[in-house]
Design a protein around this motif. Structure first.
Motif, mmCIF file in Angstrom:
data_model
loop_
_atom_site.group_PDB
_atom_site.id
_atom_site.type_symbol
_atom_site.label_atom_id
_atom_site.label_comp_id
_atom_site.label_asym_id
_atom_site.label_seq_id
_atom_site.Cartn_x
_atom_site.Cartn_y
_atom_site.Cartn_z
ATOM 1 N N VAL A 197 0.832 -1.202 0.000
ATOM 2 C CA VAL A 197 0.000 0.000 0.000
ATOM 3 C C VAL A 197 0.866 1.250 0.000
ATOM 4 O O VAL A 197 0.539 2.259 -0.631
ATOM 5 C CB VAL A 197 -0.952 -0.008 1.216
ATOM 6 C CG1 VAL A 197 -1.574 1.365 1.428
ATOM 7 C CG2 VAL A 197 -2.054 -1.032 1.014
ATOM 8 N N ALA A 198 2.004 1.187 0.695
ATOM 9 C CA ALA A 198 2.896 2.342 0.774
ATOM 10 C C ALA A 198 3.727 2.522 -0.489
ATOM 11 O O ALA A 198 4.430 3.534 -0.607
ATOM 12 C CB ALA A 198 3.821 2.213 1.976
ATOM 13 N N ALA A 199 3.661 1.586 -1.418
ATOM 14 C CA ALA A 199 4.467 1.679 -2.649
ATOM 15 C C ALA A 199 3.578 1.443 -3.869
ATOM 16 O O ALA A 199 3.705 0.417 -4.557
ATOM 17 C CB ALA A 199 5.611 0.673 -2.605
ATOM 18 N N PRO A 200 2.670 2.386 -4.178
ATOM 19 C CA PRO A 200 1.800 2.214 -5.350
ATOM 20 C C PRO A 200 2.561 2.023 -6.662
ATOM 21 O O PRO A 200 2.124 1.229 -7.506
ATOM 22 C CB PRO A 200 0.962 3.509 -5.359
ATOM 23 C CG PRO A 200 0.994 3.986 -3.947
ATOM 24 C CD PRO A 200 2.344 3.603 -3.427
ATOM 25 N N PRO A 201 3.702 2.733 -6.888
ATOM 26 C CA PRO A 201 4.420 2.480 -8.147
ATOM 27 C C PRO A 201 4.876 1.033 -8.294
ATOM 28 O O PRO A 201 4.896 0.502 -9.407
ATOM 29 C CB PRO A 201 5.622 3.439 -8.065
ATOM 30 C CG PRO A 201 5.179 4.533 -7.145
ATOM 31 C CD PRO A 201 4.311 3.859 -6.141
#
Length: 429
Positions: free
Chosen positions: A397-401
């Motif tokens: 969730v903290a790393a959408p890319p």
């Protein structure tokens, strides 16, 4: 001759015709494709895909740590099907047990007995949703409230004390105990908001310190006769909650769900209205986006911080109150929060700080908790694997890319590249 020259020199150059725009959208982008792109690149899709990735990675961990799978790896190249069958049986059996323990147990007779795991999931979800909403409200104002644990502990102490100290009718005793817990949580959160507004102290440091203060203060009260310790007992435990202060069962005593679930549904709807429809919610969002611009527009940012932390603490207070008045009614200890205060941060992140998103995330985490015990009992999978799933969800969730690159999704707002047809290329030239 001059007329001909004038006519030629004054002639307008031929205009190159503009290629027609295909119907159905903006520059060849149809309405359906735009809608599909918005769905696949939105925050909700990223959250769902983060859960899927977490389950996939956790499945790999479950499979490779299984003893049967490890035994087949020694002769993998001679009989790879044994490895694949053992791996599939390990992962599939674990997730089937997770489903049976969290949603529906199809191995028992009757729908009424089979649906009992779902009520356990919803019961686990009640404090997660309430505390997650509290963290989400603070997030929307730009505050990082990691003090839900302390707010829950103080709410539990207040609600529990009212719950076992007074002999009142149910119609009066239960609302009074809930109100006491909510007020205690709001007070504990309001301390952070007040210090943040008046002194500029950082809310992360404040909430961490108040978590410790709440924990040791509750431990002291549970060891002191006349405060929270049960009379005649040397154990640090409170007396049982009186029946008139206990949340009634929602579907009867055979199911582990009480009216706290209806309460959090109402609270979720109220928080949605507060954030999206009220003037105060507009100010919350404005300050969260840019406090300097909000201050320039005439908003009292300091008061907004105070109001936000009061509401955030009150919502965490609901979580602590439902623990005392609905789940641990036989008495509670200083570990009554059961890690919910920190899990609420994950729930708020997964729900993207949207009220109904937090509600869905709370139900999901409740399912992981309820099904984790079944998975451990039936398949021998360590309960810690649930923590691994939760941690991986936060990571993705903290790393959408990272999620977009794995599933090859376009970035938000990016337009698909449409190749020009041969006819358009000739006209352009």
């Amino acid at each position: 001759m001059s007329d001909a020259t004038t006519t030629t020199s004054g002639a307008t150059p031929p205009t190159v015709p503009t290629p027609p725009t295909p119907s159905g959208g903006d520059g060849g982008d149809s309405r359906g494709s735009r809608l599909l792109r918005e769905i696949t690149t939105g925050n909700a899709a990223i959250s769902v895909l983060a859960v899927v990735l977490a389950l996939v990675v956790s499945g790999l961990l479950i499979g490779f740590t299984d003893q049967d799978v490890q035994s087949t790896m020694g002769y993998f190249f001679s009989r790879p099907t044994d490895f694949l069958q053992a791996f599939g049986a390990s992962v599939g059996g674990a997730y089937v047990s997770l489903f049976q323990g969290a949603v529906y147990n199809f191995r028992v007779d009757g729908f009424a007995a089979g649906i009992r795991p779902l009520t356990e999931t919803l019961n686990y979800a009640v404090p997660l949703i309430a505390a997650g909403l509290g963290v989400a409200v603070a997030f929307r104002v730009g505050l990082f409230n990691i003090g839900a644990r302390g707010q829950m502990l103080m709410a539990s102490a207040a609600a529990g004390w009212v719950g076992f100290s007074f002999h009142l009718p149910l119609a009066l005793h239960l609302p009074l105990a809930l109100a006491a817990g909510i007020a205690a949580g709001a007070l504990w959160g309001g301390i952070v908001g007040l210090l943040k507004a008046r002194t500029g102290a950082h809310e992360v440091i404040l909430t961490i310190m108040l978590n410790y203060i709440a924990f040791y203060l509750l431990a002291f009260m549970l060891r002191t006769q006349g405060l929270l310790q049960a009379p005649g007992s040397n154990n640090p435990k409170s007396p049982a909650t009186l029946e008139t202060a206990i949340l009634p069962d929602l579907f009867g005593p055979s199911y582990g769900l009480n009216w706290g679930f209806i309460l959090v549904i109402a609270i979720t709807a109220a928080v949605w209205w507060l954030i999206n429809r009220s003037t105060l919610g507009f100010r919350f969002r404005a300050v969260g986006e840019n406090p300097h611009a909000a201050r320039t527009a005439g908003m009292n940012v300091k008061n907004i911080y105070l109001y936000a932390m009061l509401i955030s603490g009150a919502l965490a207070g609901v979580a602590g109150s439902t623990q005392v008045l609905g789940t641990l009614t036989s008495g509670f200890t200083s570990g009554i929060d059961a890690g919910i205060g920190f899990d609420a941060i994950t729930v708020a992140l997964l729900g993207r700080s949207r009220p109904w998103g937090v509600f869905a995330a709370g139900v999901l985490f409740g399912a992981l908790k309820a099904g984790g015990y079944s998975m451990q009992a039936a398949n021998g999978v360590p309960i810690d694997i649930v923590l691994v799933v939760q941690s991986l969800i936060v990571l993705f969730v903290a790393a959408p890319p990272l999620v977009r690159s794995i599933f090859r999704l376009p970035a938000p707002g990016a337009r698909p590249v449409r190749k020009a047809s041969t006819k358009e290329a000739v006209v352009t030239k």
